[in-house]
Structure formats: C-alpha cells, structure tokens
Design an enzyme around this catalytic site. Structure first.
Site, PDB file in Angstrom:
ATOM      1  N   GLY A 498     -10.692   4.232  10.248  1.00 41.75           N
ATOM      2  CA  GLY A 498      -9.746   5.056   9.503  1.00 41.75           C
ATOM      3  C   GLY A 498     -10.236   6.484   9.393  1.00 41.75           C
ATOM      4  O   GLY A 498     -11.423   6.772   9.513  1.00 41.75           O
ATOM      5  N   GLY A 500      -9.452   9.838   6.774  1.00 39.89           N
ATOM      6  CA  GLY A 500      -8.757  10.317   5.580  1.00 39.89           C
ATOM      7  C   GLY A 500      -9.106  11.756   5.275  1.00 39.89           C
ATOM      8  O   GLY A 500      -9.733  12.458   6.079  1.00 39.89           O
ATOM      9  N   GLY A 501      -8.691  12.213   4.102  1.00 38.83           N
ATOM     10  CA  GLY A 501      -8.942  13.588   3.707  1.00 38.83           C
ATOM     11  C   GLY A 501     -10.416  13.893   3.552  1.00 38.83           C
ATOM     12  O   GLY A 501     -10.858  15.022   3.741  1.00 38.83           O
ATOM     13  N   GLY A 503     -12.985  12.240   5.268  1.00 40.58           N
ATOM     14  CA  GLY A 503     -13.640  12.154   6.572  1.00 40.58           C
ATOM     15  C   GLY A 503     -13.346  10.828   7.241  1.00 40.58           C
ATOM     16  O   GLY A 503     -12.424  10.101   6.863  1.00 40.58           O
ATOM     17  N   VAL A 505     -13.976   6.873   8.457  1.00 41.81           N
ATOM     18  CA  VAL A 505     -14.478   5.635   7.871  1.00 41.81           C
ATOM     19  C   VAL A 505     -14.881   4.706   9.014  1.00 41.81           C
ATOM     20  O   VAL A 505     -14.109   4.458   9.941  1.00 41.81           O
ATOM     21  CB  VAL A 505     -13.416   4.949   6.983  1.00 41.81           C
ATOM     22  CG1 VAL A 505     -14.012   3.694   6.342  1.00 41.81           C
ATOM     23  CG2 VAL A 505     -12.909   5.902   5.919  1.00 41.81           C
ATOM     24  N   ASP A 615      -4.253   9.075  -7.356  1.00 44.11           N
ATOM     25  CA  ASP A 615      -3.833   9.022  -5.948  1.00 44.11           C
ATOM     26  C   ASP A 615      -3.447   7.598  -5.566  1.00 44.11           C
ATOM     27  O   ASP A 615      -3.892   7.065  -4.542  1.00 44.11           O
ATOM     28  CB  ASP A 615      -4.951   9.539  -5.040  1.00 44.11           C
ATOM     29  CG  ASP A 615      -4.436   9.958  -3.662  1.00 44.11           C
ATOM     30  OD1 ASP A 615      -3.213  10.145  -3.517  1.00 44.11           O
ATOM     31  OD2 ASP A 615      -5.255  10.097  -2.741  1.00 44.11           O
TER      32      ASP A 615
END
Length: 826
Positions: A498, A500-501, A503, A505, A615
C-alpha cells in the site's frame, strides 16, 4: 502605427469572442412566465409566456388579476409588473428539467391593489423541495429576487405558501439553466488556509451585483440576463475613488474569466484609488453592503488591469471586512503575463455576525510600488444554512417535520428523569475510571525518541486479541533499523502492499516469525514528525481488539518507520470495489461495521478524554484473516475537549468525501465528526462505490448526498450493491439506513454517539439473522435503540460500560445485545 493595429486586432478579437459567447450559451431549460397575463410579453428580446399557457405547470391555480393602477410606468420592464397571480392557498409551479445542474430562479414582485387584495399586505413563503427561498416575505415596491439552485432531479417545484390569514402573489418568474462553469465547487476562505468545498451543492441568493466605475449594465447586455448596478451608492468615501473606462483593452484568455462570468462592460470599467499623483498615498477604497447575519457569503471579485501601461506595474491588497484576503496582488502574473486579462477570485466568508459587509482595496507595501488599486466588479451571494434555508426562518418543505418535533419534545420530557438518574451513575463511574486511568499511566506527553539505537524489544504475541504489552515508556517499542531492513528484505518493492499520505507500506516478518506491516515515512510527505509522534503516542496506550496494534517504531538514520500487526485481508475499501476481491455478504459487512464501531466507541469513551480519530474511512478499516475489523491510522488523531468544553478548535484535517461539514465550517472538532465520517462509510459499505466519483452524473458524484436522497424517499434498496440484491431482509436494511442517516445529521448534537451506532448495527444484524419462528419476537423489538435510557433496566450501567469500553473478552456483542432487547431481560 503597428502597435495601434495590433491593439485594434486584439479589441476586435475580444468583441468577436464576446459575441461568440453571447450566441454560444443556449439554456437547456428556459421558462419565462408573465404571471396573470393573457398574452405573451416580449422584454429585452425575450418572450415571457402568457399565464394561461403556463397554467399546466401550476397545481391548485388561484385567481389571475390584472393591474388597473395608473402608477405603473409604461415601459418595457414594467410590462412584467402590470399583472399578477394571487394564491390564497399552498400552490406550486412544477417545471420539467431536461438538464440537471444549476438554474436561475428569478421572482418578480410589484404590489398593487386589485379588488380586495392589497398586495403590499401579502405575507408568504417561497420554497423548493430542498430550500426555503423566502420566509414571511412581504414587499412594498417592485423588485426582483434572484436565486441559484442545483437541481439533481428531473423536475423543479417552486412552492408558494401564504402565511396565516394572508395570501401570496407573483408578477413574473424565470427558471433558466446556468452554465456549469459559472459556480465552481471550491473557493478560498477568508480566515483559513483551508478552502471551501461544496459550492456546487449550495443554494445561492444574489445580495449584490455591482459594476465598479461604470454605468448600470442591464439584462439586455449580459449573456445571462443579469443586471449590474453602479457602485457609487455603496462607496464609503467617494472622494477617495476615481473611475476609469477602457473596454477595448479587455481580453478573455484561457484560465481566466469568460463573458458568461461577467460581460466586457464590467471588466472594461473600474473604480481605483484617487491617489492624485501622490506617491505617499496610503488609504483604502471601501464599499459597504447589507447582508443577513448568521449566513456565509460567496464574495466574487472581478479584476482586469485596464489602468497599467506595462506588466508588473500594479500591486495592491484586497480586504473583506478587516481580513486581508490577497496581499500584493499582481494581476499580470496570473494569466501568463497578459495585460488587461479578465480574471475573478472567489472567497467564502465566515457566518456574518453583523448586518454589514465591507470590501476594500488598498496600496501594497512593496518597496517601489506606486500606491494604486482597482476593482472592476463585485458579486455577493448568500449561501444556504444547514437547514437548506436562505432566510434562517424556516426549513425546506418537508411534511411532518412539525409533528416530529412535537413527538420529540414529548419523548424528551418523558425520559428526562430516567436519563438524569442514569447520567448521575455514569458520571460516578466516569470519575472512578478516570482516577484508575490516571494512576495506571504516567503521562500522555511524548517521551523523546531514542537516538542511540538501543536494544530491540519483541512486543506481544496474540495480536488477534488486539492487546499490546504494558510498557513504562514509548522507548519500549523501539526496533532497530537493521531489524526492520531484515524484516522487509531491505524494503523490497515487491513487498509493497500500500501507499498512503505518510509513505509506502511493506509486508514484513520479524525474526520470531511474526508477520508485520511496515509503514516507512516519505521525507517529502505532508504527514511528517507530528503525525509520527501522534501515531506512537496513541497506539502505545490503546488496548482493544478492534484497533490495529502497534508492534514498534524506528527513528534511526533520519527514518520514521511504524511497525504494526499484519492484517491479512487488507482494507475494507479493497473488498468493496476496485480490487477484484470476492463480494462480501451482508452479514460479513454488518460484522465489519460493528467491529469498527466498537473500536471507535472505545476511542471515544475508553479514556478520561475522548480520542477523536479524525480520518475515519474505509481505507483505514483493516481486516484480519478472519475478516475481523480493526481501525487503523491514528496520525491525525486528537484528544477531545476538556470536561467543561464542547469542542476542540483546530485546523481542519481529514479525507474529502468523509469530512464532517460542521467541522469544516466551524473548525470545531468533536467525536461527532467521527460519527459523520462513519455514516459515510456505512453507505459506502451498502453501495460498494467510491464516496466521491467525478465520472458519474452530477447528482451521483457525492455518495453521502446521493444516498441520503434515496434514504429520505424510503427507496434505499434502489441503490444498494447489486451483489446484495434480494439478500438483505427489509427490516435490517431499514435499520441500517436509519443509522447511517442519523450519523449524517447536519449538526453534531443531532448525531448519535458511537455507542448508539453500535447498538443499532447490532440490532440490524439481529434482524438479518432472525429466523421465521422468531418473527413475532422481532416485531416486538423497540424500533430504534439510540440512547442509554432505552436499555433494559436489569442491566447495570457498570456492566454496559465495561462490556462496551474494554471489550477484551472476545465474547460476541450480539449475545449481550440479545439479552438487552429480549422482553424477558437477563
């Protein structure tokens, strides 16, 4: 000579462009009605149809009257004011809409006396299905009220409702399509760096439309038939201003304004500082307008530098009330260094506290900048409030609302005493639990990161139970960088699961065989040190089987790395759409929602202060190998308000589509902001589609708004995931829809707590699993369990708190729930 020819060619091109635009926009829907008239009326080249031709659009038609008053001036405009239609009861025009989108609604009023009707004494409301346009409205002189609404259905109803013992009237009306680009979805805000999103869905009322430095621009000279009035009556100090006119200089260029945004006659004139050649001039030119307190306003500035002789010559500041909204504005820098290019800027104000709004322009403080400032045009439009009203005195026409309020008042009074007793018990337990928590943990203040690359600690074992080791400090979670490299095969790109915002994963495995998810911070990420600290601080204290467990962190070699328990089945979002996973059954979806609700309920109630996630979204709900849900990603989390406060004031953060609109407007955060976001997730689970999808038709782009429309119609079954068709029991779907609807209430105080949401989702699961021989029992259940006062009195409040907050035993909450709702109790 050559320069003059070029200038003339540019002017001719602008005129041709203007004429092209004037011819180019043809409204898909264009209803013009001269109410009460027996014949068509031509006004400004447009034909207003006779009233009898429009009567098929009107339900419960009332009296048609003609004006015999000699006070009406005989002119082209006055022809629309010489007749009227009177309504003595609730009546409405219903217009078929061929193209959904934004429409003008213009209502023409000019009172006169006819028989026993003195129209100056009329008092009435005007509304659409979703918005109140006018409330307890009366008029003493002829005027036009202009509104702009977004239509997402195939018809528009304009409803006239006379006040008690009064009547309503209308002289003429327009319903006309508006170009899509006229009102974009976003605007800047006056006092915040966070922009305003969602203008597309707002109803607007025109407060002022002003041509600075020029004469009135009539509807005949505007491509969208608007009227622009001169600015002189709004100027505070007229002697500080002078005017300039130069329509030949105006250019419409890509990325700037268009003749549909404002005509060349607006951009071709301006009001400017009257500096009189004094290089030391230092004052503002200010205009003042009447506005309605309690409403936000869209303020649109129209600029065109028709005063400069070269680029980068004019710099100035722009103000709304006391706030500087643009500093050192250089118009030539906005559109590819083109002089005299038409340009506009939109700003949304906070809710007005006064009945006046001031707009000012003034000199820049840049060294060497000559003190001058200009403004070519201005529009001010009022935004509807959270009730859909543009008056503040009513809500959109919805049957049964008053009776519901009465029922609510009766119910509220009847449960008040019981709730008070229960609240006292909960407060006692709360205080006792707070003392225990304070004793158990040292402090929530972040302990500085270790920098010596200390000894690695292997944490936890039964991650599926959602527990973490009890350590005395955050340093106990530190894992050396070398161990992280080994776990991820030196951050092998094939192990990325993955992005994301924060970094990337990675999937990894520690030396004891424990599978982990390794989130490695990107140095260029907007989510930096603060989020890294918050994530560790929060997760190192949480203890719940429905929250993702923190295994450790690494802060060596300028790295910011977080290590979590590995969730075999990834995100809830990936199982709903876009990744090819097998479709989840309705029972699985309900159990996932229940698990996530338990985790959020624990965040909100498990400590002395609520922890607000900020979030909540389907991408932050992870699933283990058994599809058990765990809430993840606490980088934006924030502790809730003190016990004597109602909210936390903070900058708005979150994900578009899930963001609580009340939090967005007021920047006041409560746990009810998580509830709103979770309501969006519930509809996402039901419909299996993205929460924002720009590829869909306009009315479907925003999932929450689209689903709420179907829910309020009682037809939610029409939009559910096709894989669920015929597989959801109607009672279960109804309860689920009601729960999501309550989560999405406009005001946080009207939303349920996460505990209430949890109980209702458990109820929806019970209804889904009910077998035929238990139908009678299900029918006897309370139709809605949404507050503590409705719980079975045989279950103590302490039992409830311990089971819902700690939830560590792994026992099914369905069993607890069934004991609470069965008539025989426990």
């Amino acid at each position: 000579m050559g320069c003059k020819i070029i200038e003339l060619l540019i002017w001719v091109s602008s005129v041709l462009c203007f004429q092209c635009f004037a011819r180019g926009f043809t409204p898909a829907d264009n209803y013009l009605i001269d109410c009460g008239s027996l014949a068509n009326s031509t006004v400004g080249g447009r034909v207003f149809m006779a009233d009898d031709l429009a009567s098929k659009l009107l339900s419960t038609p009332q009296r048609v009257v003609g004006n015999t008053s000699k006070s009406i001036i005989s002119s082209a405009v006055s022809r629309l004011y010489q007749t009227a239609r009177i309504f003595t009861g609730v009546s409405k025009y219903t217009f078929p809409i061929s193209q959904r989108g934004r429409l003008w609604i213009r209502l023409y009023f000019s009172p006169f006396v006819y028989a026993t009707y003195n129209m100056s004494s009329a008092k009435f409301d005007v509304s659409t299905e979703n918005h109140v346009l006018l409330s307890s409205f009366s008029v003493g002189a002829h005027l036009v009220k202009e509104f702009s609404v977004n239509i997402t259905t195939d018809s528009l109803a304009i409803i006239f409702t006379p006040s008690e013992n009064s009547f309503a009237f209308i002289n003429a009306l327009e319903v006309v399509s508006v170009p899509d680009q006229l009102i974009p979805d976003h605007a800047r805000t006056v006092k915040s760096s966070v922009g305003f999103q969602g203008l597309m869905w707002q109803a607007l009322e025109t407060v002022a439309r002003v041509n600075m430095g020029g004469p009135m621009v009539s509807f005949k000279n505007d491509t969208l038939h608007r009227t622009w009035v001169p600015d002189q009556s709004f100027l505070i100090e007229k002697n500080l201003a002078s005017t300039v006119s130069n329509t030949r200089a105006v250019k419409y260029v890509d990325g700037g304004s268009t003749p549909e945004i404002a005509p060349v006659s607006v951009y071709g004139s301006c009001t400017k500082m009257n500096s009189l050649g004094d290089p030391n001039s230092n004052f503002n030119v200010t205009w003042e307008f009447n506005v309605d307190p309690g409403f936000q306003h869209l303020v649109r500035f129209h600029f065109c530098d028709i005063v400069s002789t070269s680029l980068n010559q004019l710099y100035f500041n722009v103000f709304i009330d006391s706030s500087m909204v643009v500093r050192d504005l250089d118009l030539s820098a906005y559109l590819g260094n083109v002089l005299a290019a038409a340009y506009y800027m939109d700003f949304v104000t906070d809710s007005a506290t006064m009945n006046k709004l001031r707009v000012s322009i003034g000199p820049s403080n840049l060294r060497g900048a000559y003190p001058d400032a200009i403004l070519n045009g201005l529009e001010i439009m009022k935004l509807n409030n959270s009730d859909g009203s543009l008056t503040g005195l009513g809500t959109a026409n919805t049957s049964g609302s008053s009776s519901k309020k009465k029922v609510g008042a009766i119910v509220g009074a009847s449960v008040g005493v019981a709730f008070g007793l229960l609240l006292a018990g909960l407060l006692f337990m709360f205080c006792r639990k707070r003392r225990r928590v304070a004793h158990r943990r040292q402090s929530k203040t972040w302990i500085p990161f270790s920098t010596n690359g200390g000894t690695s600690h292997t944490i936890g074992s039964k991650y599926s139970e959602g527990t973490t080791a009890s350590l005395n400090s955050n340093t106990g979670y530190h894992i050396p960088f070398l161990a992280v490299q080994e776990a991820t095969n030196n951050f092998d790109e094939s192990l990325v699961i993955g992005i994301g915002g924060f970094g990337k994963v990675y999937k990894g495995e520690l030396n004891d065989g424990t599978k982990v998810a390794v989130k490695r911070g990107n140095p260029q990420s907007q989510q930096g040190l603060a989020e890294f600290q918050t994530e560790i601080e929060m997760l190192s204290q949480f203890r719940h089987r429905h929250l993702v467990s923190l295994i450790g962190y690494c802060d060596e070699k300028n790295e910011m790395i977080l290590i979590y328990e590995y969730m075999e089945n990834g995100t809830l979002k990936s199982h709903l759409y876009g990744s090819g996973h097998p479709s989840l059954s309705w029972k699985q979806r309900l159990e996932i929602c229940i698990g996530a609700a338990r985790g959020l309920h624990y965040l909100h109630t498990g400590y002395a202060k609520a922890v607000i996630h900020r979030d909540v979204k389907s991408a932050n709900i992870l699933l283990d190998e058994n599809l058990m849900a765990k809430v993840a990603d606490f980088g934006l989390s924030k502790t809730g308000p003190e016990i004597d406060q109602t909210h936390v004031s903070t900058a708005v953060k979150g994900s578009f589509g899930y963001l609580d609109p009340e939090y967005f407007r007021r920047q006041q955060l409560t746990e009810k902001s998580d509830v709103y976001s979770f309501g969006v997730v519930l509809f996402e689970v039901l419909c299996a589609r993205p929460v924002i999808d720009p590829t869909l038709p306009r009315e479907m782009v925003n999932l929450a708004e689209w689903a709420m429309k179907w829910q309020k119609r009682g037809q939610l079954v029409q939009i559910i995931d096709s894989n669920l068709k015929g597989k959801i029991r109607p009672d279960s779907l109804r309860k689920f829809g009601e729960t999501a609807e309550k989560c999405l209430a406009d005001f946080g105080v009207d939303r349920p707590s996460m505990g209430d949401v949890l109980w209702n989702l458990e109820y929806a699961l019970q209804l889904q699993e009910a077998v035929k021989n238990s139908t009678n029992m299900i029918g006897e259940l309370s139709p809605q369990i949404n507050n503590f006062s409705q719980l079975d009195p045989t279950v103590s409040s302490e039992q409830f708190v311990l089971s819902s907050v700690d939830d560590l035993s792994g026992a099914s909450m369905s069993k607890v729930f069934s004991q609470l709702v069965k008539s025989e109790g426990r």
